[in-house]
Design an enzyme around this catalytic site. Sequence first.
Site, PDB file in Angstrom:
ATOM      1  N   ASP A   1    -126.324 -20.027   1.790  1.00 36.35           N
ATOM      2  CA  ASP A   1    -124.422 -20.539   1.136  1.00 36.35           C
ATOM      3  C   ASP A   1    -124.896 -21.809   1.503  1.00 36.35           C
ATOM      4  OD1 ASP A   1    -121.586 -19.288   2.515  1.00 36.35           O
ATOM      5  OD2 ASP A   1    -122.246 -20.959   3.803  1.00 36.35           O
TER       6      ASP A   1
ATOM      7  N   HIS B   1    -121.943 -10.472   1.802  1.00 34.76           N
ATOM      8  CA  HIS B   1    -122.690 -12.261   1.820  1.00 34.76           C
ATOM      9  C   HIS B   1    -123.975 -12.471   2.655  1.00 34.76           C
ATOM     10  CE1 HIS B   1    -121.715 -16.281   1.389  1.00 34.76           C
ATOM     11  NE2 HIS B   1    -122.361 -16.690   2.764  1.00 34.76           N
TER      12      HIS B   1
END
Length: 300
Positions: free
Chosen positions: A107, A274
């Site tokens: 991320d 994610h």
Amino acid sequence: MTALFPGFEPVESDDGGVRVRALAGGSGPPVLLLHGYPQTRAMWHRVAPSLARDHTVIVADLRGYGDSDKPEDTPGAGTYAKRAMAADQVILMRSLGFTRFAVAGHDRGGRVAHRMALDFPERVHALAVLDIVPTLHMFENVDRAMASSYFHWFFLSQGSGLPERMILADHQAWLRSRFAGRHAGAWPFDERAMAEYERCFDEAAIRASCADYRAAAGIDLDHDRADRADRDLVRVPVLALWGAHSYVGRNFDVTAVWREYAEQVEGVAVPADHYVCEEAPAEVIEALSGFCRPRDGSDS
């Protein structure tokens, strides 16, 4: 924190004027692990101890997050540009005696790691980016799906303190919302890690993380466009690893996108959404273990 990382010891550096705090463990070739939003170094707790069997693992908090310093943002100064955040981590690694290392970032940490490989190619011998495509590519491919899944990019980058005030109205609810509906792995989130995220998500971190997203929508794009104009690609090997069920995995040919930004790219999808390190740790460990070793067999 150390209960999540058995055998790891606290380390830190403030040689660059910003104190960066980290944990270090293991022995062997060095690898730096960087976290995403709204997390801290705790997100690596299911990966780092296994990597430390064959690597010296440094698990760091980014500037503005966790227990690292959170300097006040000054408009136009690039305080939270990925260039500055990457430099912090290079300084940390140098202070620990590592002049060349692998870096893996998830991320936001992946975006810092990408900039690090561009700005410090003599320091980075391998780059792993977890569940991202480059920032510039994301902003140049905005559609309804992206704006819906990544609405926080546009919210957090608003000026005049608006997102800070709104988040501070119920910051723990906001933090928890970032994890809701973005999990598809066999492992649930560890409440000890969640407690760390909540502990560190204070007003200073909220202000710093908004500055991080503003930089991504501003000065970081300037740097990325300059690289593209100069055809400045990542020259070291890149591992793109993503969640098969994530927005990134469902909407991009991840390996193909990264090949527009790097010379050598391999890609691996893992059974996750994610938060790949917490959802599918075994697959992440397997992917990183061999990739993060120096190609010449040396311990950098």
